[in-house]
Design a protein around this motif. Structure first.
Motif, short mmCIF file in Angstrom:
data_model
loop_
_atom_site.label_atom_id
_atom_site.label_comp_id
_atom_site.label_asym_id
_atom_site.label_seq_id
_atom_site.Cartn_x
_atom_site.Cartn_y
_atom_site.Cartn_z
N THR A 132 -82.36 -44.58 89.05
CA THR A 132 -81.08 -44.76 88.37
C THR A 132 -79.99 -45.19 89.34
O THR A 132 -79.09 -45.96 88.99
N ASP A 158 -84.67 -45.50 81.86
CA ASP A 158 -83.95 -44.25 81.57
C ASP A 158 -84.18 -43.81 80.13
O ASP A 158 -84.37 -42.62 79.86
N ASN A 200 -76.14 -40.71 83.67
CA ASN A 200 -77.56 -40.88 83.42
C ASN A 200 -78.38 -39.64 83.74
O ASN A 200 -79.29 -39.28 82.99
N LYS A 204 -79.89 -38.68 80.40
CA LYS A 204 -81.26 -39.21 80.28
C LYS A 204 -82.29 -38.31 80.96
O LYS A 204 -83.45 -38.25 80.55
N TYR A 205 -81.87 -37.61 82.03
CA TYR A 205 -82.82 -36.81 82.79
C TYR A 205 -82.55 -35.31 82.68
O TYR A 205 -83.17 -34.51 83.37
#
Length: 463
Positions: A132, A158, A200, A204-205
């Motif tokens: 990322t 992602d 992110n 996303k994580y």
């Protein structure tokens, strides 16, 4: 320009027994945001009460003018690359090839008498977080290790990771099947961080973000190890060794995977039996059961997928007939192709029938310098001070360490309800017997295709 450290710690635990349950708590604090440059500055004056970790949340970010930042909490939606389930399945297949490739590189630097265990999804998740913030060749090398083209959009990667890991980070409704991931990112309080990176890794994580002062490296090491110890119910202690974190450290990314599941059919404790290791026979505890499972056999090896109680997760065993057959299976082309197509093999290629399985009980753990393995897979620049381009995180960073630790225990325990096997017991004399009494490769695999754990048992005694 001086380079500073980014450290990756992928911590994993696997249990086929036990009653440990994760709970997550988080408090929030306000951080300043540089409005003109759209860059987050973690407040260098931030302090915590005692040694507790405070969680940074974008929703509560404020601008330098004191106004609330325009974030998801005010209705702004983060753009998510449009993906289809075919995209997800295709990427999962590539991650399984990544898992097999990592296994082979790890095997080559591991003594032939040593057991192997690691978590492919944990390592790939941590590497995805780095991607990322990676740019140029640093990103290209990570993508190639994932079997992706260099021009693959980061937002695509992602979005798929978010899809793959969502359920694991939110746990399971079935309290008997525990698959839970947690992630936390420790960032130097004075570091200027790109806002997209914070967005992110949180969205996303699924990572918490914690502001720390790495100048007090001993205290930060203690805090991270304490968090790890708490999340693992005191099973793993002192994960980060003294000296890994220094005043030059700027970011530490940590993830943890916990797995606990009873067998679909409970095993009974068996008498000790011989197990043929590369250096001779050892006598180890075994367990046995008549189970309904996916099973196949060819001239080179036996393939078994032993179901856990949810019937969506399997303990996969690849049992070569001889040492030469093991070498053949471990060849790069065969093992990568095998694991890439594993979910399809289990669901359609292997018949489901009853067998009597004799399986050794074992406990295996391993600490891995994952950076050394990834370098053999072509991921070099992020670990090289003069070549790393992690400007999507901040200026002047490179990855100094990538520490991975996995622990897995397998025994006969399961719930009593899973042991209702009167009809099965009646078929004992009619089923084939499979003795796992020689080195075997294993994987804990979900029907969706994610490999939670993978490894090799050459000596169940661990000696």
């Amino acid at each position: 320009m001086a380079k500073y450290f980014l450290i990756l710690v992928a911590l994993v635990m696997g249990y086929c027994r036990g009653n440990r349950i994760y709970t997550l708590t988080a408090s929030e604090f306000l951080n300043s945001r540089t409005q003109d440059t759209e860059i987050y500055v973690l407040d260098s004056n931030f302090t915590t009460n005692g040694d507790s970790d405070e969680i940074y949340t974008i929703e509560n970010a404020t601008s330098t003018t004191g106004e609330t930042a325009d974030t998801r909490s005010t209705g702004k939606e983060t753009h998510l690359e449009e993906i289809t389930m075919d995209d997800v399945d295709d990427f999962r297949g590539k991650l399984r090839r990544f898992a097999a490739n990592f296994y082979n590189q790890l095997r080559r630097v591991t003594d032939e008498n040593q057991n192997i265990v690691y978590s492919p999804i944990s390592i790939s998740h941590a590497l995805g977080m780095v991607n990322t913030g990676a740019r140029g060749n640093s990103s290209t090398q990570i993508k190639k290790s994932f079997q992706l083209e260099a021009d693959t959009k980061d937002s695509y990667i992602d979005a798929i990771f978010k899809n793959i890991t969502f359920k694991k980070f939110n746990g399971s409704l079935d309290l008997e099947i525990m698959k839970i991931m947690v992630a936390r990112s420790y960032i130097q309080s004075s570091l200027v961080v790109q806002p997209d990176f914070i967005d992110n890794i949180q969205d996303k994580y699924h990572s918490d973000v914690v502001s720390v002062d790495f100048d007090d490296s001993k205290n930060v090491t203690k805090r991270i190890n304490q968090w790890v110890e708490e999340e693992t119910q005191e099973l793993i202690k002192d994960l980060i060794a003294p000296g890994i974190i220094t005043p030059f450290t700027q970011v530490v990314l940590v993830n943890a995977l916990y797995f606990k599941a009873p067998w679909a059919t409970k095993f009974d404790e068996d008498t000790p039996r011989d197990f043929a290791t590369p250096s001779g026979k050892v006598t180890v505890p075994f367990m046995d059961a008549v189970i309904e499972c996916h099973h196949d056999e060819n001239d080179h090896y036996v393939q078994i997928a032993v179901p856990y109680k949810d019937d969506k997760t399997f303990f996969v065993i690849i049992l070569p007939h001889t040492a030469e057959h093991m070498k053949l299976f471990e060849s790069e082309e065969i093992i990568e192709e095998f694991f890439e197509g594993l979910p399809h093999r289990i669901s359609t290629g292997w018949g489901r029938r009853y067998i009597k399985l004799f399986l050794p009980k074992f406990s295996v753990d391993q600490s891995i310098k994952a950076d050394k393995i990834l370098k053999t897979m072509g991921v070099n620049d992020i670990f090289t001070e003069s070549l790393a381009n992690l400007t999507g995180i901040s200026e002047g960073l490179f990855v100094s360490d990538f520490v991975h630790k996995a622990k897995l225990s397998v025994d006969e325990r399961g719930t009593e309800a899973a042991a209702a096997s009167a009809a099965v017991m009646a078929r004992r004399s009619l089923v084939d017997e499979v003795f796992v009494n020689r080195p075997f490769i294993f994987g804990i695999v979900e029907t969706e295709g994610d490999i939670l754990f993978m490894g090799k048992i050459v000596n169940p005694s661990g000696k």
